[in-house]
Design an enzyme around this catalytic site. Structure first.
Site, PDB file in Angstrom:
ATOM      1  N   HIS A  45       0.835  -1.195   0.000  1.00  0.00           N
ATOM      2  CA  HIS A  45       0.000   0.000   0.000  1.00  0.00           C
ATOM      3  C   HIS A  45       0.877   1.254   0.000  1.00  0.00           C
ATOM      4  O   HIS A  45       2.072   1.182   0.275  1.00  0.00           O
ATOM      5  CB  HIS A  45      -0.936   0.011   1.215  1.00  0.00           C
ATOM      6  CG  HIS A  45      -0.236   0.043   2.536  1.00  0.00           C
ATOM      7  ND1 HIS A  45      -0.046  -1.075   3.317  1.00  0.00           N
ATOM      8  CD2 HIS A  45       0.320   1.070   3.228  1.00  0.00           C
ATOM      9  CE1 HIS A  45       0.598  -0.743   4.418  1.00  0.00           C
ATOM     10  NE2 HIS A  45       0.837   0.555   4.390  1.00  0.00           N
TER      11      HIS A  45
HETATM   12  P1  TYD Z   1      -0.887  -3.701   7.830  1.00  0.00           P
HETATM   13  O1  TYD Z   1      -0.909  -2.240   7.547  1.00  0.00           O
HETATM   14  O2  TYD Z   1      -1.561  -4.599   6.843  1.00  0.00           O
HETATM   15  O3  TYD Z   1       0.626  -4.186   8.022  1.00  0.00           O
HETATM   16  P2  TYD Z   1       1.802  -4.238   6.911  1.00  0.00           P
HETATM   17  O4  TYD Z   1       1.779  -2.920   6.205  1.00  0.00           O
HETATM   18  O5  TYD Z   1       3.046  -4.477   7.701  1.00  0.00           O
HETATM   19  O6  TYD Z   1       1.533  -5.376   5.990  1.00  0.00           O
HETATM   20  O7  TYD Z   1      -1.493  -3.928   9.272  1.00  0.00           O
HETATM   21  C1  TYD Z   1      -1.750  -5.210   9.799  1.00  0.00           C
HETATM   22  C2  TYD Z   1      -2.813  -5.076  10.870  1.00  0.00           C
HETATM   23  O8  TYD Z   1      -2.352  -4.288  11.964  1.00  0.00           O
HETATM   24  C3  TYD Z   1      -4.071  -4.426  10.375  1.00  0.00           C
HETATM   25  O9  TYD Z   1      -5.160  -5.085  10.958  1.00  0.00           O
HETATM   26  C4  TYD Z   1      -3.993  -3.015  10.891  1.00  0.00           C
HETATM   27  C5  TYD Z   1      -3.193  -3.163  12.165  1.00  0.00           C
HETATM   28  N1  TYD Z   1      -2.349  -2.005  12.487  1.00  0.00           N
HETATM   29  C6  TYD Z   1      -2.650  -1.224  13.576  1.00  0.00           C
HETATM   30  O10 TYD Z   1      -3.630  -1.468  14.301  1.00  0.00           O
HETATM   31  N2  TYD Z   1      -1.826  -0.171  13.877  1.00  0.00           N
HETATM   32  C7  TYD Z   1      -0.751   0.128  13.126  1.00  0.00           C
HETATM   33  O11 TYD Z   1      -0.025   1.102  13.438  1.00  0.00           O
HETATM   34  C8  TYD Z   1      -0.451  -0.676  11.973  1.00  0.00           C
HETATM   35  C9  TYD Z   1       0.734  -0.390  11.097  1.00  0.00           C
HETATM   36  C10 TYD Z   1      -1.287  -1.738  11.695  1.00  0.00           C
END
Ligand code: TYD
Length: 158
Positions: A45
């Site tokens: 993303h």
């Molecule tokens: P995600 O953004 O998909 O992680 P990555 O970019 O590392 O693949 O986030 C994974 C999960 O964690 C999603 O359910 C959202 C949650 N999350 C939070 O609650 N707070 C945060 O600061 C982040 C980065 C993710």
């Protein structure tokens, strides 16, 4: 253009210490990822507003930004990712961990998940590149920004 930041590195017989201060944005949130399998794919993303600095605090992995691959493996190197830059993280080594310093609190509505299609992807970089990029490397950043602004993808959320 993502920028490679080189943090101070203080090494003595006890080990090494790095630190980040006077960053290009105020940190509102810190998150970290760990327990990663080698075939995990994270990120996928961009953000509308949030800026992030990623640091391979342990092990190594690829940060692919708009198709340019930065192999992060040094705890004193940060990769500064700006709004609109599409990030994929993959090819994690054993024991890899990534810490992210973020300019905004978590907000799902700030995510851009539509993957842009790039016509002229930049070449592969290793981190750090030959000339390590510092905060002040604005000219390089501007060139990248101008190139990207010409692309329709950015109309989605401007
Ligand atoms: P995600 O953004 O998909 O992680 P990555 O970019 O590392 O693949 O986030 C994974 C999960 O964690 C999603 O359910 C959202 C949650 N999350 C939070 O609650 N707070 C945060 O600061 C982040 C980065 C993710």
């Amino acid at each position: 253009m993502p920028q490679v930041l080189t943090f101070p590195r203080i090494t003595d017989p006890r080990g090494s210490l790095s630190f980040a201060q006077d960053l290009p944005f105020a940190i509102k949130r810190v998150y970290w990822i760990f327990d990663l399998s080698s075939d995990a794919v994270r990120g996928a993303h961009a953000h509308k507003q949030c800026q992030r600095i990623l640091i391979a605090i342990s092990g190594s992995f690829n940060a692919v930004v708009d198709g340019a691959t930065f192999r992060l493996s040094k705890p004193w190197i940060g990769l500064w990712i700006k709004p609109g830059e599409f990030l994929d993280l993959n090819d994690f080594s054993g024991g890899a961990a990534c810490i992210a310093l973020a300019s905004h609190e978590y907000d799902e509505s700030d995510y851009i998940r539509a993957r842009p299609t790039w016509n002229n992807q930049p070449s592969i970089h290793a981190a750090p590149p030959a000339a390590s990029r510092q905060y002040a490397d604005w000219q390089y950043a501007d060139e990248w920004r101008k190139e990207r602004e010409a692309m329709t993808y950015f109309e989605e959320w401007k």
